[in-house]
Design a protein around this motif. Structure first.
Motif: not given
Length: 395
Positions: A19, A202, A107
């Motif tokens: 991210e 993730t 996740g």
């Protein structure tokens, strides 16, 4: 401005989809996270525009005019840190993370969901593929059949349609724990890789990390699969007990095996099973994930996958598995269906087979194995994926 970090080309491959990642091209900062969100598979697109192969390191992007042009719509601003510019070399790519976010435990797929979905997938696999599995075992353990069709005709004439499902009770009962443990083991293998490389749930795993997780899944699975395979193969070849009467079912066969050779006899062929399943599982999960990724990027957008793509990826993964696993599977079947004391282990089976029948014997039964592999494993992965989706709606 946030703290600046530099990564090697190998590290950027692991962090490229993290991210809020920015990259620096010719001293200008670009938002790669946004680019990847809008362009599935974008990391390979960047590499192609940079004029290098997608399997090579990301290091050359930092010196590519084409990559800069490709990312121009995602320009953030000029880089104003002299240290960063000075530290860039042919082996490093500058990366700036605006905000370090803690890794979230949720996740990833939970172990319970992996276990339950794997068990359901295994039941689907057995129901779809057992008749062809029976033909495979019969061809592997006998020389009386000229081809798959010859084996099918003789089995059908001898036992009828019900005979095609002989021995299915053992793998059907065993499929739930075996495949549950298999997919749980695959999930645990992925978690080991994430822990070892400090990745969040993730983060995407590399191909090598996926292959490791696939191979790891075979280790806990073998402990349950070996005795089940022993019973199944014994029933499929129509073996009889000490009085000459055919076994009535899995429980009768298990008791007969124990009476003849002791409890340890149930685990005859464990090493051969491991020899088959470690490389087979590497090919199995590796092929599925890679094919699914390609199909997802091409047709399903943001990570979702259609039933047709699941069936295609699962079926081809099953074929990849058996392309690798059939020779050790032949050795395993011979060892597990042999009279007690005939062989000391899988090595002796191999030596005698080479001496008497030649290398071609290692691929006996590959026809029905491949015929079974596509529908059976397509059903397996469809069951796994759909049951996971269902459980995700519940909790």
């Amino acid at each position: 401005m946030s703290e600046v970090t530099t990564y090697t080309g190998e590290q950027i491959q692991q962090h490229a989809t993290r991210e809020d990642i920015w990259i620096v091209v010719h001293g200008k900062v670009y938002d790669v996270t946004k680019f990847l969100d809008e362009h599935p598979g974008g990391e390979e697109v960047i590499l192609e525009h940079a004029g290098i192969d997608a399997t090579e390191a990301f290091e050359d992007i930092g010196h590519s005019d084409d990559a800069r042009d490709l990312l121009k719509d995602y320009f953030i601003g000029d880089l104003e840190v002299e240290y960063l510019a000075a530290s860039m070399s042919s082996t490093e790519l500058a990366v700036i993370a605006p905000e370090e976010k803690p890794k979230v435990a949720t996740g990833g797929t939970s172990g319970v969901k992996s276990f339950l979905s794997g068990g359901f997938g295994g039941m689907c696999l057995v129901a779809a593929g057992h008749p062809l599995d029976l033909l495979k075992v019969r061809m592997q353990t006998s020389t009386q059949y000229k081809s798959t069709m010859d084996c099918f005709r003789k089995t059908l004439a001898e036992s009828g349609i019900r005979g095609m499902y002989r021995g299915m009770a053992a793998p059907l009962v065993g499929a739930t724990p075996v495949f549950a443990i298999c997919f749980w083991g695959y999930d645990q293998g992925q978690k080991i890789m994430r822990y070892a490389y400090n990745l969040s749930p993730t983060d995407k795993l590399s191909t090598n990390q996926i292959l490791f997780a696939g191979g790891f899944s075979a280790i806990p699975t073998t402990a349950v699969m070996a005795p089940m395979e022993r019973i199944k193969c014994t029933l499929q070849v129509g073996a009889a007990n000490s009085t000459g009467v055919a076994y009535k079912g899995p429980a009768d066969a298990a008791m007969g095996i124990i009476r003849t050779g002791g409890f340890r006899s149930l685990f005859k062929g464990t090493c051969a099973t491991l020899l088959r399943d470690v490389p087979g599982s590497v090919a199995y999960f590796g092929a599925y994930e890679l094919i699914k990724k390609k199909l997802t990027n091409q047709s399903a957008g943001q990570g979702s996958i259609s039933p047709l793509a699941i069936v295609t990826a699962g079926g081809l993964a099953g074929m990849a598995n058996w392309a690798v696993a059939i020779p050790p599977d032949v050795l395993k079947s011979r060892l597990q269906t042999s009279p007690e004391g005939k062989y000391t282990g899988v090595r002796q089976v191999f030596v005698e087979m080479m001496r008497v029948e030649g290398p071609g014997a290692l691929f006996r039964g590959i026809g029905p194995a491949m015929l079974r592999a596509f529908p059976a494993n397509a059903a397996c992965f469809l069951g796994v994926e759909l049951s996971l989706q269902f459980m995700n709606t519940l909790w």
